[in-house]
Write an enzyme that holds these catalytic residues in place. Structure first.
Site, PDB file in Angstrom:
ATOM      1  N   HIS A   1       0.811  -1.285   0.001  1.00  0.00           N
ATOM      2  CA  HIS A   1      -0.049  -0.072  -0.040  1.00  0.00           C
ATOM      3  C   HIS A   1       0.889   1.232   0.030  1.00  0.00           C
ATOM      4  O   HIS A   1       0.324   2.282   0.549  1.00  0.00           O
ATOM      5  CB  HIS A   1      -0.952   0.148   1.234  1.00  0.00           C
ATOM      6  CG  HIS A   1      -1.508  -1.256   1.467  1.00  0.00           C
ATOM      7  ND1 HIS A   1      -1.085  -2.139   2.288  1.00  0.00           N
ATOM      8  CD2 HIS A   1      -2.617  -1.972   0.700  1.00  0.00           C
ATOM      9  CE1 HIS A   1      -1.816  -3.356   2.319  1.00  0.00           C
ATOM     10  NE2 HIS A   1      -2.655  -3.229   1.347  1.00  0.00           N
TER      11      HIS A   1
HETATM   12  S1  FES Z   1       2.030  -0.644   2.980  1.00  0.00           S
HETATM   13 FE1  FES Z   1       0.361  -1.896   3.715  1.00  0.00          FE
HETATM   14  S2  FES Z   1       1.679  -3.589   4.458  1.00  0.00           S
HETATM   15 FE2  FES Z   1       3.037  -2.108   3.811  1.00  0.00          FE
END
Ligand code: FES
Ligand code: HEM
Lengths: 439, 184
Positions: free
Chosen positions: B149
């Site tokens: 993410h």
């Molecule tokens: S940014 Fe969501 S798990 Fe690393």
């Protein structure tokens, strides 16, 4: 299951059984003689389709479990063995993997049907809630099933989803350790997921029983949303709906078979054919397609706890829906404004699905860099999913509560048998369906 | 209940008075049943927590000689990836420069390595967002980038951008000699 029964035992054995265990009576009353509105359209056939798919998943699953080994060192290889060496193993696994997708496709159509025709409104709230419980159990089952083949996506998907619980303050980390049975997703996790993946479908079957019970108390809703008023409005379930459902089930199974035989990996992710490696996360991790809208909502929120809460909230909306919608009119056929918002809602869910399947910074319109606002690139999947998520929540929390109080619905028909005058599609040429003022 | 039966104990109290012996039996039985179910529930819940042998696999030793300057080795510890990074002077300088930035999870680079061992960074390689394994060399801070993410960590493993709330965790470890560490 309720009300008056027309069953008359024909043979001596049936009479004998009927006074001891009236199962034949139960089957007769609920599947043969059950009075069903005569105007149900094909959107009503998905209940039957879902029942068939649950059966398919259970049968294929039990067979897979005969060959599958729930151990981190053997799980991946045992699934490959099912594919290559077990007689017809490839067929059974592809039926199971694609069956899960078909199951979700059918449940989403079934739910949108309920949303459109107001099937969650009184007196069907409990029926709707039981449906939501089934949906939750399905999500848990499918998630744990996807972990079993122990590919890269299985493993890292499991890591991400179990870590969602870690976002809860104080108890979060304890819950994740408890779910894992260790310090990471590992053998104990795989074992318990297998155990629960085996169990939950049977719990689903139990809740389906309650769901049908709750259906047979008030009876089916119907496309007009108007209550059944007399015998004129209904036909017996058999042969009318056994045949209609049977036809729909056949068409659905043909589409399912097309996936199983011609493109069995179309809905899956190729990365899951790489054995799980806890030390390397695949470059682009995505859940199965049926979870993508929720995944998009999770990623739309930049804060960890809030993201998790938003995702949970998206599902909670469904549970609250019967008390959020203030309109007394069930079917959106007679709610032109609601109909429009509903169509936007369906599109929003699809958009969220697309966002969830793409990288957050991916451009929505490729090659366009002009929508920069400070740090933010508005032409990105994250921003699109933020807007879509906002509409998703607004639909439940603002639009449905307010619309019911402000809109002017079209006149509803007196009864199911007399929709001719008020169904806009059936209005005689020249006569506007609703000459009165509109809201 | 019993109090409507003809000939029942005439002293049986009306609601609100001291509980008599029959009430006591009811309450005691109910408490006993709840206690027994509750007591039995706990073993069934706790069995899912890490088992004894899982807890026992707690520590490992690692020979730092295997890691060249500017390299990172990832090993498995308690089922999780462990980053052992041999930092270059440039990485250390950038990490120290980051000390004064507006950090989400305030820590100086000094606090994230052993005294006098700035070149060695030992980190648990799971993103503090939802646990993916970040890759080195991505993101605009020269450190790690999480593909899931989009969290970005600097050369000290501190969170600088994205949804993750915390810095990459530094496990308990100690230098056994100049070239050997024990983790856990
Ligand atoms: S940014 Fe969501 S798990 Fe690393
Ligand atoms: C609600 C019904 C069910 C759903 C939605 C479901 C879903 C899934 C999914 C998505 C997978 C991963 C498929 C893949 O990509 O390989 C899977 C695997 C599996 N499921 Fe199910 N399942 C259901 C019922 C069952 C039942 C009743 C069993 C019985 C034991 C079972 C046993 C298995 C086994 C052994 C696997 C691993 C083999 C494989 O990955 O193909 N499932 N399931």
């Amino acid at each position: 299951m309720s009300g008056h029964s027309n069953y008359e035992p024909k043979t001596g054995f049936e009479r004998w059984l009927d006074t001891r265990l009236p199962v034949v009576r139960l089957a007769y009353d609920s599947m043969i003689d059950f009075p069903t509105p005569k105007n149900l359209n094909y959107w009503w056939t998905f209940g039957g389709i879902l029942a068939v798919m649950l059966g398919v998943q259970i049968v294929t699953g039990i067979v897979l479990a005969m060959h599958y080994v729930p151990h981190v060192d053997h799980a991946f290889d045992s699934v490959e063995r099912i594919m290559r060496d077990v007689n017809y193993g490839w067929l059974i696994r592809y039926m199971h993997a694609n069956g899960a997708s078909m199951f979700f496709l059918a449940v989403y159509i079934h739910m949108f049907r309920g949303l459109y025709y107001g099937s969650y409104k009184a007196p069907r709230e409990v029926l709707w809630l039981l449906g939501c419980v089934i949906y939750l159990l399905m999500m848990a089952t499918a998630f744990m099933g996807y972990v079993l083949p122990w590919g890269q996506m299985s493993f890292h998907g499991a890591v991400v989803i179990t870590n969602l619980f870690g976002a809860l303050p104080v108890i979060g980390p304890k819950i994740t350790t408890w779910l894992w049975g260790g310090f990471a997703v590992d053998d104990p996790t795989l074992n318990r997921f297998f155990s629960l993946h085996y169990l939950l479908p049977f719990m689903i079957a139990g809740v389906v029983g309650l769901h049908i019970w709750a259906l047979h108390v008030p009876g089916n809703n119907n496309p007009t949303g108007v209550n059944v008023k007399s015998k004129e409005d209904t036909v017996p379930f058999h042969p009318y709906y056994t045949v209609k459902d049977g036809f729909a089930i056949s068409v659905f199974l043909i589409m399912y078979a097309a996936f199983v035989f011609f493109n069995p990996n179309a809905l899956g992710d190729a990365v899951n054919y790489v054995k799980a490696n806890p030390l390397v996360t695949p470059a682009h991790i995505v859940p199965e397609w049926y979870f993508l809208p929720f995944y998009a909502i999770l990623r739309a929120v930049p804060n960890k706890l809030m993201g998790v809460l938003a995702m949970g909230g998206a599902i909670a909306m469904l549970f609250l829906l019967p008390w959020l919608d203030t309109s007394k009119v069930r079917s959106m056929r007679y709610r032109p404004a609601a109909k429009l918002y509903f169509v936007i809602f369906v599109v929003t869910c699809l958009i969220l699905g697309i966002c969830g399947g793409n990288l957050p910074d991916a451009h929505v319109i490729p090659g366009l860099n002009t929508f920069q606002l400070g740090d933010a690139d508005l032409n990105s999947m994250v921003w699109l999913s933020r807007i879509a998520a906002l509409y998703y929540f607004a639909y439940f929390l603002v639009i449905l509560p307010v619309l019911g109080l402000t809109e002017t619905p079209l006149p509803q028909p007196e009864s199911i048998s007399s929709p001719v005058l008020s169904h806009p599609a059936n209005a005689p040429a020249g006569a506007a369906a609703s000459p009165e003022k509109r809201g | 209940m019993a109090d409507t039966v003809v000939g029942a104990n005439p002293e049986h109290h009306a609601g609100g008075q001291d509980p008599n012996r029959r009430d006591f039996i009811h309450i005691a039985a109910a408490v006993g049943a709840v206690g027994a179910v509750g007591g039995l529930a706990w073993p069934f819940i706790d069995q899912m927590n890490p088992a004894g042998d899982t807890l026992a696999l707690a520590s490992i030793e690692f020979d730092l000689g295997k890691v060249e300057l500017g390299q990172q080795v990832t090993i498995k510890w308690r089922g999780k990836p462990l980053f052992i990074r041999h930092r270059t002077g440039k990485e250390i300088a950038e990490a120290i420069k980051g000390d004064t930035a507006d950090l989400r999870d305030k820590q100086t680079d000094e606090q994230r390595h052993k005294p006098g061992k700035a070149e060695w960074l030992v980190l648990i390689g799971t993103c503090t967002h939802l646990g993916c394994v970040p890759t080195f060399g991505g993101g605009e801070y020269g450190g790690w980038f999480c593909p899931c993410h989009g969290s970005v960590y600097d050369t000290s493993g501190r969170i600088r951008k994205g949804p993750a709330p915390k810095n990459l965790e530094v496990p308990d470890y100690a230098f056994l000699s100049d070239t050997k560490v024990k983790v856990g």
